[in-house]
Write an enzyme that holds these catalytic residues in place. Structure first.
Site, short mmCIF file in Angstrom:
data_model
loop_
_atom_site.label_atom_id
_atom_site.label_comp_id
_atom_site.label_asym_id
_atom_site.label_seq_id
_atom_site.Cartn_x
_atom_site.Cartn_y
_atom_site.Cartn_z
N SER A 74 37.77 48.61 34.70
CA SER A 74 38.05 47.28 34.17
C SER A 74 37.62 47.08 32.72
O SER A 74 38.20 46.27 32.01
CB SER A 74 37.35 46.23 35.04
OG SER A 74 35.94 46.44 35.04
N HIS A 80 42.29 46.55 39.34
CA HIS A 80 42.98 46.41 38.06
C HIS A 80 44.24 47.27 37.98
O HIS A 80 44.73 47.56 36.89
CB HIS A 80 42.03 46.73 36.91
CG HIS A 80 40.91 45.74 36.79
ND1 HIS A 80 41.03 44.57 36.06
CD2 HIS A 80 39.67 45.72 37.34
CE1 HIS A 80 39.90 43.88 36.14
NE2 HIS A 80 39.06 44.55 36.92
N LYS A 128 44.31 38.80 40.49
CA LYS A 128 44.59 39.24 39.12
C LYS A 128 46.12 39.36 38.94
O LYS A 128 46.77 38.36 38.66
CB LYS A 128 43.84 40.53 38.81
CG LYS A 128 42.32 40.28 38.72
CD LYS A 128 41.54 41.51 38.37
CE LYS A 128 40.09 41.18 38.07
NZ LYS A 128 39.36 40.53 39.17
#
Length: 526
Positions: free
Chosen positions: A308, A336, A367
């Protein structure tokens, strides 16, 4: 019920009874008055009797109004004929102005002061000293107040001193902007109207709906696993899963990547089992450590596919092959990566055709999928074990229907041509931003992913750059400092979005040059 009103509760029932006619004028709109009237009319209450016996003309001449929670409540405006009006307003203003002060005083009264017993531990002094340390070394975190409007993202509004300012955000983890996608919004709001706001409890107690099972089945298919399990966040998913498995497996040993997220570290630490840390993404170092462990010892190798903070991507095949060679299982954080890589957005595992080698996959709905929540995907036996023994799953209220419906919509987009177009544009813009910053002389860290980390190496300078960007250029980037990264490795973490424009990119580069040089840092022009 009248006494629940923060204004009326200041007065005695006799005062309220004396002014019943004026008070009744608020009954049409005020929720306190409406509820109180319904309650009081069922009894022979003196206040209600006073209202019911007042002249009809006085009641019919009531002035309609809209209720407000400020000291300018229309009830008070109508109550000017009351002797208590000035007292109400004075007390209300004092209450509003001194609300925070009263809270602080209440806390202060609860303290044990030194003169009462000087040997007692002074908690407040300790807490203050720890916060002061962070403020002095520059690592104290000041949260920006940001309002994100769906129609204008990545243009947002930043609030400071009650003033709104239009800014462009370059650090959002809503990587594809699906959090404001009309299809996601429509499914989410549809679920709210149909099912209500909350889930009703834990999965074991009324909080398990068909939508939960549908989303888990969809996530399992996405990652080509037998089963999946939802959590309230991926922090909870990582912490709970690592802790539960490590404690259950006999004589388990965990090997953890040096760059692992705090949630993984927390789960490992809480388990209290033996652990070994290997160098970040270093499969050779990992193998050297695995060789030293007995073959029959259960081993969990935990790492991230996309890091990340530095944007690095692991060699997934080698990491998995080495782990299995020595009898271990892999625990891979794809937080991610999900939604951003692979034909359907299943992550690096799908992109690299390594899904079959990944034993446990953890991901997020918060996300690239633009919602909130986390999950794990693995074999059905492993999932059922965590479901049955993981306290972070068992004792937590489940995700609400709106989030489940919104997440299902996001995954549907991710698997479509639109999702693939968004991912392609996202990668393109990340590449363009990196190239432009490198040509401008910025120390961009080597990152093969969508994350653009710019090394600063000084906590105060990093914060100053971000302040200059926000205040002078309307650009919001959050500096990254300890404990997210090691001290001396402070950086800017820039995240391009497919909804940025080339004009925005050009402004980002020119603004960053200005903020960087005015902070006293040099650019490498070689």
């Amino acid at each position: 019920m009248l006494l629940k009103c923060r204004y009326l509760s200041q007065f005695s029932m006799s005062e309220l009874k004396k002014n019943a006619v004026s008070i009744s004028s608020a009954m049409d709109r005020c929720p306190f008055m409406m509820h109180a009237h319904r309650t009081l009319t069922s009894t022979s209450n003196p206040l209600d009797n006073s209202i019911r016996h007042c002249p009809k003309s006085e009641i019919d001449n009531r002035v309609p109004f809209n209720c407000t929670d400020t000291i300018d409540c229309p009830f008070f405006k109508q109550a000017e004929n009351l002797k208590m009006y000035k007292s109400i307003r004075k007390r209300s203003e004092h209450d509003l102005v001194d609300h925070d002060l009263k809270q602080r005083l209440n806390v202060h009264r609860q303290r044990r002061t030194p003169h009462e017993n000087p040997n007692l531990f002074d908690y407040q002094h300790f807490f203050n000293s720890k916060i002061d340390e962070k403020k002095k070394d520059g690592s104290y975190r000041y949260f920006k107040k940001v309002i994100r409007y769906a129609e204008t993202f990545p243009k947002v509004q930043e609030y400071a001193q009650d003033k709104a300012k239009d800014v462009t955000i370059w650090c959002s983890n809503d990587y594809l902007g699906l959090g404001r996608h009309p299809f996601v919004q429509s499914k989410l709001t549809e679920a709210v109207w149909k099912y209500g706001a909350g889930s009703g409890g834990t999965r074991n107690i009324s909080g398990s709906s068909p939508l939960h099972y549908k989303l888990e089945e969809e996530l399992a298919r996405l990652h080509q696993k037998e089963s999946a399990l939802l959590f309230t966040s991926c922090y909870v998913a990582n912490d709970t899963t690592l802790y539960t498995l490590a404690r259950m497996l006999p004589k388990c040993h965990i090997l953890s990547d040096a760059g692992n997220h705090a949630s993984m570290i927390q789960g490992i630490r809480n388990s209290g089992i033996p652990k070994t840390v290997f160098k970040h993404n270093d499969y050779e170092h990992l193998e050297s450590l695995l060789k030293k462990l007995p073959n029959d010892t259960p081993k969990i190798v935990a790492f991230e596919s996309v890091h990340s903070m530095d944007g690095s991507i692991c060699d997934l095949h080698r990491m998995c092959d080495i782990t299995h060679k020595y009898g271990g299982i892999t625990f891979i954080d794809e937080v991610h990566a999900v939604g951003l890589y692979g034909e359907n957005g299943a992550g690096i595992g799908e992109r690299d055709s390594a899904l079959d080698k990944m034993d446990i996959i953890t991901g997020t709905l918060g996300k690239a999928f633009g919602n909130i929540g986390g999950y794990i995907a693995a074999s059905s036996n492993l999932i059922d074990t965590v479901r049955s023994f993981g306290s972070g799953f068992i004792f937590t209220t489940s995700l609400p229907p709106s989030v489940l419906a919104g997440s299902l919509a996001s995954i549907e987009i991710s698997k479509s041509d639109e999702g693939r177009e968004l991912r392609a544009k996202h990668q393109l813009y990340a590449h363009i931003v990196k190239e432009k910053l490198i040509r401008a002389g910025f120390p961009v860290m080597n990152s093969p992913s969508h994350i653009v980390p710019v090394m600063v190496g000084d906590v105060k300078a990093a914060g100053e750059i971000c302040d200059r960007l926000l205040n002078n250029h309307g650009i919001y980037i959050q500096s990254i400092n300890y404990p997210t990264v090691a001290k001396g490795e402070e950086r800017l973490r820039i995240v391009p979005n497919p909804h940025h424009t080339m004009e925005m990119i050009e402004k980002l580069v020119s603004s960053l040059i200005d903020a960087w040089t005015k902070t006293g840092l040099r650019l490498n022009k070689n």
